[in-house]
Design an enzyme around this catalytic site. Sequence first.
Site, PDB file in Angstrom:
ATOM      1  N   ASP A  98       0.841  -1.238  -0.176  1.00 48.99           N
ATOM      2  CA  ASP A  98       0.035   0.179  -0.083  1.00 48.99           C
ATOM      3  C   ASP A  98       0.831   1.378  -0.076  1.00 48.99           C
ATOM      4  OD1 ASP A  98       1.084  -0.133   2.602  1.00 48.99           O
ATOM      5  OD2 ASP A  98      -0.728  -0.432   3.631  1.00 48.99           O
ATOM      6  N   GLU A 120      -0.216  -8.991  -1.006  1.00 43.86           N
ATOM      7  CA  GLU A 120      -0.765  -8.415   0.236  1.00 43.86           C
ATOM      8  C   GLU A 120      -2.186  -7.477  -0.094  1.00 43.86           C
ATOM      9  OE1 GLU A 120       0.819  -5.510   3.231  1.00 43.86           O
ATOM     10  OE2 GLU A 120       1.693  -7.285   3.908  1.00 43.86           O
ATOM     11  N   GLU A 134      -2.145   5.021   2.878  1.00 42.76           N
ATOM     12  CA  GLU A 134      -2.004   3.716   2.277  1.00 42.76           C
ATOM     13  C   GLU A 134      -3.523   3.144   2.163  1.00 42.76           C
ATOM     14  OE1 GLU A 134      -0.463   5.003   4.867  1.00 42.76           O
ATOM     15  OE2 GLU A 134       1.640   4.546   4.522  1.00 42.76           O
ATOM     16  N   HIS A 210       6.461   5.382  13.103  1.00 37.40           N
ATOM     17  CA  HIS A 210       6.593   6.497  11.763  1.00 37.40           C
ATOM     18  C   HIS A 210       5.711   6.881  10.708  1.00 37.40           C
ATOM     19  CE1 HIS A 210       5.836   2.594   9.790  1.00 37.40           C
ATOM     20  NE2 HIS A 210       5.779   3.282   8.746  1.00 37.40           N
ATOM     21  N   ARG A 212       2.641   8.385   8.700  1.00 38.53           N
ATOM     22  CA  ARG A 212       2.319   9.903   8.359  1.00 38.53           C
ATOM     23  C   ARG A 212       1.141  10.489   8.999  1.00 38.53           C
ATOM     24  NH1 ARG A 212       4.425  12.203   3.168  1.00 38.53           N
ATOM     25  NH2 ARG A 212       6.274  10.777   2.755  1.00 38.53           N
ATOM     26  N   HIS A 243      13.242   5.528  12.423  1.00 40.19           N
ATOM     27  CA  HIS A 243      13.000   5.583  11.183  1.00 40.19           C
ATOM     28  C   HIS A 243      13.964   6.746  10.645  1.00 40.19           C
ATOM     29  CE1 HIS A 243      10.779   5.821   7.371  1.00 40.19           C
ATOM     30  NE2 HIS A 243      10.205   4.709   7.602  1.00 40.19           N
TER      31      HIS A 243
HETATM   32  C1  UD1 Z   1       6.694   4.965   3.605  1.00 39.93           C
HETATM   33  C2  UD1 Z   1       5.296   4.364   3.133  1.00 39.93           C
HETATM   34  C3  UD1 Z   1       4.573   3.860   4.452  1.00 39.93           C
HETATM   35  C4  UD1 Z   1       5.385   2.748   5.177  1.00 39.93           C
HETATM   36  C5  UD1 Z   1       6.685   3.181   5.184  1.00 39.93           C
HETATM   37  C6  UD1 Z   1       7.630   2.057   5.920  1.00 39.93           C
HETATM   38  C7  UD1 Z   1       4.147   5.862   1.502  1.00 39.93           C
HETATM   39  C8  UD1 Z   1       3.468   6.920   1.257  1.00 39.93           C
HETATM   40  N1  UD1 Z   1       4.610   5.748   2.875  1.00 39.93           N
HETATM   41  O1  UD1 Z   1       6.511   6.023   4.803  1.00 39.93           O
HETATM   42  O2  UD1 Z   1       3.322   3.188   3.922  1.00 39.93           O
HETATM   43  O3  UD1 Z   1       4.845   2.418   6.159  1.00 39.93           O
HETATM   44  O4  UD1 Z   1       7.730   3.733   4.029  1.00 39.93           O
HETATM   45  O5  UD1 Z   1       8.789   2.448   6.425  1.00 39.93           O
HETATM   46  O6  UD1 Z   1       4.594   5.141   0.672  1.00 39.93           O
HETATM   47  N2  UD1 Z   1      14.111   8.412   4.371  1.00 39.93           N
HETATM   48  C9  UD1 Z   1      15.673   8.319   4.267  1.00 39.93           C
HETATM   49  N3  UD1 Z   1      16.059   7.012   4.013  1.00 39.93           N
HETATM   50  C10 UD1 Z   1      15.644   5.750   3.923  1.00 39.93           C
HETATM   51  C11 UD1 Z   1      13.864   6.076   4.006  1.00 39.93           C
HETATM   52  C12 UD1 Z   1      13.335   7.180   4.424  1.00 39.93           C
HETATM   53  O7  UD1 Z   1      16.233   9.132   4.386  1.00 39.93           O
HETATM   54  O8  UD1 Z   1      16.237   5.021   3.643  1.00 39.93           O
HETATM   55  C13 UD1 Z   1      13.738   9.645   4.849  1.00 39.93           C
HETATM   56  C14 UD1 Z   1      13.638  10.753   3.572  1.00 39.93           C
HETATM   57  O9  UD1 Z   1      13.931  12.066   4.070  1.00 39.93           O
HETATM   58  C15 UD1 Z   1      12.326  10.549   3.029  1.00 39.93           C
HETATM   59  C16 UD1 Z   1      11.448  10.174   4.296  1.00 39.93           C
HETATM   60  O10 UD1 Z   1      12.386   9.560   5.219  1.00 39.93           O
HETATM   61  O11 UD1 Z   1      11.880  11.691   2.257  1.00 39.93           O
HETATM   62  C17 UD1 Z   1      10.154   9.745   4.290  1.00 39.93           C
HETATM   63  O12 UD1 Z   1      10.074   8.801   3.409  1.00 39.93           O
HETATM   64  P1  UD1 Z   1       8.634   8.273   2.527  1.00 39.93           P
HETATM   65  O13 UD1 Z   1       9.158   6.990   1.904  1.00 39.93           O
HETATM   66  O14 UD1 Z   1       8.212   9.250   1.707  1.00 39.93           O
HETATM   67  O15 UD1 Z   1       7.771   7.978   3.581  1.00 39.93           O
HETATM   68  P2  UD1 Z   1       7.439   6.894   5.034  1.00 39.93           P
HETATM   69  O16 UD1 Z   1       7.199   7.721   5.935  1.00 39.93           O
HETATM   70  O17 UD1 Z   1       8.652   6.370   5.035  1.00 39.93           O
HETATM   71  N1  UDP Z   2      12.099  -3.312  10.566  1.00 38.53           N
HETATM   72  C1  UDP Z   2      13.703  -3.419  10.421  1.00 38.53           C
HETATM   73  N2  UDP Z   2      14.331  -2.611  10.872  1.00 38.53           N
HETATM   74  C2  UDP Z   2      13.978  -1.674  11.884  1.00 38.53           C
HETATM   75  C3  UDP Z   2      12.453  -1.371  11.893  1.00 38.53           C
HETATM   76  C4  UDP Z   2      11.685  -2.269  11.127  1.00 38.53           C
HETATM   77  O1  UDP Z   2      13.893  -4.360   9.702  1.00 38.53           O
HETATM   78  O2  UDP Z   2      14.773  -0.948  12.496  1.00 38.53           O
HETATM   79  C5  UDP Z   2      11.088  -4.255   9.693  1.00 38.53           C
HETATM   80  C6  UDP Z   2      10.211  -4.930  10.552  1.00 38.53           C
HETATM   81  O3  UDP Z   2      10.908  -6.249  11.150  1.00 38.53           O
HETATM   82  C7  UDP Z   2       9.129  -5.304   9.423  1.00 38.53           C
HETATM   83  C8  UDP Z   2       9.111  -3.914   8.625  1.00 38.53           C
HETATM   84  O4  UDP Z   2      10.522  -3.497   8.739  1.00 38.53           O
HETATM   85  O5  UDP Z   2       9.491  -6.270   8.788  1.00 38.53           O
HETATM   86  C9  UDP Z   2       8.099  -2.896   8.931  1.00 38.53           C
HETATM   87  O6  UDP Z   2       8.452  -1.878   8.118  1.00 38.53           O
HETATM   88  P1  UDP Z   2       7.810  -0.377   8.540  1.00 38.53           P
HETATM   89  O7  UDP Z   2       7.285  -0.504  10.188  1.00 38.53           O
HETATM   90  O8  UDP Z   2       8.801   0.609   8.325  1.00 38.53           O
HETATM   91  O9  UDP Z   2       6.826  -0.376   7.608  1.00 38.53           O
HETATM   92  P2  UDP Z   2       5.063  -0.823   7.764  1.00 38.53           P
HETATM   93  O10 UDP Z   2       5.212  -2.228   7.990  1.00 38.53           O
HETATM   94  O11 UDP Z   2       4.417  -0.038   8.852  1.00 38.53           O
HETATM   95  O12 UDP Z   2       4.573  -0.411   6.221  1.00 38.53           O
END
Ligand code: UD1
Ligand code: UDP
Length: 382
Positions: A98, A120, A134, A210, A212, A243
Amino acid sequence: MEKLRIMSVFGTRPEAIKMCPLVKELSARDGIESLCCVTAQHRQMLDSVLKVFDVHPDWDLDIMTPRQTLSSITSKCLLGMDEAIDALKPDMILVHGDTSTTFAGALSAFYHQVAVGHVEAGLRTYDKYAPFPEELNRVLTSSIADLHFCPTAGNRENLLREGRDAGVFVTGNTVIDALKTTVREDYHFSTQALNRLPYGEKKVILVTCHRRENYGEPMKNIFLALRQIAEEHRDVELVYPVHLSPVVREAVDQFLRGAPRVHLIDPLPADEMHNLMARCYLVLTDSGGLQEEAPALGKPVLVLRRETERPEAVAAGTVKLAGVVQDDIVTMASRLIQDRQAYEKMAHAVNPYGDGNACRRIADAIEWRYGLRKEPPADYRS
Ligand code: UD1
Ligand code: UDP
């Protein structure tokens, strides 16, 4: 005979953890060319997962920017996917879950008239702002998908209620397949601080947050609750791999950093995270994936959200919704810390989300759809 070209598309950490086992399962099939395209919506957190599972993408859109907006992720994915599809010429594209990558990946496949398989599928809260964005991403992806791989029978019922009855399979969640490869009793952490945690003597509470829709007031309430829990209970240690989102990091700095017995660490590689979960006492989280993994490992979960699209473990009694109000979170967590009976009632391993064979069922269903197999796979039953 030409092999069937199946391209898995993913970009964030949870999608990668749940799709890497499938990429590998597809690679092991004689009739299938398993292709992998990453959007890198997450850069570091995606690469960490690819390393753990030893998966090497064929195409990398490399779209991530700091503080990216939903529009920028979606538009960059769409433009990048044009090139990937033209170059790799898939017969079917698989998307997962999602995220913005999921929706954009499916939409792009549709623009190119390529079939879509949604892994999923069928999770719903029926509230388009929770989880945001999502819930709508998955509804929109369901409208585009040709094959729907539902983790549970309940997810399939959601799709049936929406009038989708063709191409729907109940497979279990691939996250359980992933867990089976990562969790080991004799696991030794490469993050030294995790080897030193007093697992037996104290109650190690694993935290993640984490989402939004929790940005702002809810996240502040959650972090103040965590602070209060740590201050009031000397027998706990909170471990929170934070995160990489700057929004989350700023809130952590403002409301949580400096609290006693709170360990703020960088995101963990998936294998480290799964083994930490296997050893902890309790999980407090707003994550989707953790709500599936922790029950399988026998760990109670308090969900830091108002709703969940994963009711199966709530029904099984191992997950409870704690919401986003400080007092409620503190009360519910304190009970599980102090009341052994209440804790034991929640701490039993249940696997409503899979038996570790989801990838096999998904690959079988794809082979069946393309005439490479006579029978469709039998549904997963919990
Ligand atoms: C995204 C997904 C959310 C999921 C989450 C898992 C969307 C809209 N949201 O949210 O469904 O639960 O990922 O973690 O798709 N960043 C880094 N390095 C990384 C990852 C993130 O620097 O490896 C920072 C960046 O500044 C980025 C920000 O995190 O712009 C947010 O990342 P983004 O993918 O937009 O949203 P998430 O909140 O991570
Ligand atoms: N996870 C990880 N390292 C971390 C935190 C989470 O590997 O420091 C794993 C966790 O075990 C799970 C997945 O990331 O498998 C969940 O991701 P996240 O919570 O970012 O996203 P969501 O599932 O809410 O979309």
